[in-house]
Design an enzyme around this catalytic site. Sequence first.
Site, PDB file in Angstrom:
ATOM      1  N   LYS A  80      14.301 -22.866 -28.118  1.00 45.03           N
ATOM      2  CA  LYS A  80      13.715 -21.714 -28.482  1.00 45.03           C
ATOM      3  C   LYS A  80      14.725 -21.663 -29.621  1.00 45.03           C
ATOM      4  O   LYS A  80      15.496 -22.125 -29.866  1.00 45.03           O
ATOM      5  CB  LYS A  80      13.158 -21.062 -27.382  1.00 45.03           C
ATOM      6  CG  LYS A  80      13.105 -19.631 -27.627  1.00 45.03           C
ATOM      7  CD  LYS A  80      13.146 -18.594 -26.810  1.00 45.03           C
ATOM      8  CE  LYS A  80      12.691 -16.866 -27.095  1.00 45.03           C
ATOM      9  NZ  LYS A  80      12.439 -16.123 -25.907  1.00 45.03           N
ATOM     10  N   SER A 155       8.116 -14.184 -24.218  1.00 44.45           N
ATOM     11  CA  SER A 155       8.012 -13.839 -25.978  1.00 44.45           C
ATOM     12  C   SER A 155       8.915 -15.758 -26.346  1.00 44.45           C
ATOM     13  O   SER A 155       8.386 -16.257 -27.048  1.00 44.45           O
ATOM     14  CB  SER A 155       9.667 -13.688 -26.657  1.00 44.45           C
ATOM     15  OG  SER A 155      11.064 -14.247 -25.902  1.00 44.45           O
ATOM     16  N   SER A 179      10.482 -13.178 -20.258  1.00 40.69           N
ATOM     17  CA  SER A 179      10.613 -13.973 -21.817  1.00 40.69           C
ATOM     18  C   SER A 179      10.655 -15.551 -21.271  1.00 40.69           C
ATOM     19  O   SER A 179       9.628 -16.651 -21.971  1.00 40.69           O
ATOM     20  CB  SER A 179      11.157 -13.738 -22.707  1.00 40.69           C
ATOM     21  OG  SER A 179      11.270 -12.948 -23.690  1.00 40.69           O
TER      22      SER A 179
END
Length: 490
Positions: A80, A155, A179
Amino acid sequence: MSSLYELTIADVFKGLREKKFSSREVTTACLSRIEEADPLIHSYLSVFRDSALEQAARADEKISEGGSLSPLLGVPLAMKDNILIAGSVTTASSKILEQYVAPYDATVIQKLKAEGAVILGKTNMDEFAMGSSTENSAFGATRNPHDAERVPGGSSGGSAAAVAAHECIASLGSDTGGSIRQPASFCGVVGLKPTYGRVSRHGLMAMASSLDQIGPITKTVADSKILFEAIAGSDPLDSTTSNEAGTPEKNLKGLRIGIPKEYFGEGLDSRVGDSVHRALEKLVVSGATLVDISLPHSDYALATYYIIMAAEVSANLARFDGIRYGYSTERDSMQKDSSLLSMYTQSRAGGFGREVKRRIMLGTYTLSSGYYDAYYAKAQKVRRLIQNDFKDAFSRVDVIAGPTSPILPFRFGERTRDPLSMYKADIYTVAINLSGIPALSVPCGTAEEKNSKGLSVKLPVGLQLIGPWFSEHTLFCVSEAVERNLQNHE
Ligand code: GLN
């Protein structure tokens, strides 16, 4: 045999050890897959082709030398974009960090490099991890590989979509309020939010420091365990980490699974509820018992989360002022009014997106004099009540199960106009971060929907398993059974 990019971590380990293929071949297969799939899916913000191939070549050398091999040696992974990798641009999907080059490796990256993993690139996310759809990325949204008209969740939407679309073998995400788990659920993959303090946050861009954890997103539960074990452990650079070995694994025979009535009420899509119920009934066949429980403060979890998270966001994001870090309007265009304050405000106004600004303002408000006691201090008290709900429940049951998300993956734009409807996507996940306990989302079925052309699409449903502090191994054991039952069913 399936294509090399479709393999799991465990498959790659076995194939490399048996010299069926090389890490270079697996890495090349993933890179070609990215070229093929990413123009549509947009999981990646950056791809490190050259360094990935170098890392693969080094892994192949190690393998040819023989000796004991780490399970991640030569395995291509995605990270990420809020996790720092020295020398590479790390944006957290924010315009304010568009050109920020990380000066050091996050602890998780150091650990993965030490294991010999191959790092393919950085994945898309909601800006600074604020959101549930990746629509808040400054660099365009990611699409759900199961239906490109829908969001992948967020997210960590890029990390989950990359795994589901086989653009990597596995990935890391971060979870502050859901997330990792919600995008894993939306994309039909496995996502673990570890116990707070099990994985170092050093080198993770802070969103809300008392809630943030890094965790694995994988194709299988077995892979989740491998990746979790590689990144867990205490770290002198994160004083909240613990060296706790974890509680012994409990298996399904005689396991008591708590079913919270608050997680099956109003707002739950009945297709999600049915799929979760069916998966739970199969666990009963394997020897588990379902116990009705209550988590009485669940109704307050979202409000509590949105006060504490926003307060921490407003403090953590104060550093992005255009001088110490990030985009500066002054550098781009000479302003007539060039006071220091105007430089700060213009850089922040131009660099941050709407949702980030909204949360900074909410957080600053709840921390301000006169409101602190009414909002922030009160939320901390409610946080304790929410934790106590889980403590009480775990005196009666071994794990708790329910849906990860109340809804199926939704269409782009469906929830962006009303922030509250987006926040409600996190209704079953935020209480877990407030309590610091671990939880894992595992695929448990699918539900049929129609796309805009009238064709039916199968959308994944995720089951969330929640355990007491440091009980990750029990979560792996139970979710492996859910996974097995689903495969047998298919
Ligand atoms: N979707 C939640 C939010 O917007 C959770 C975010 C996260 O876990 N980083 O705050």
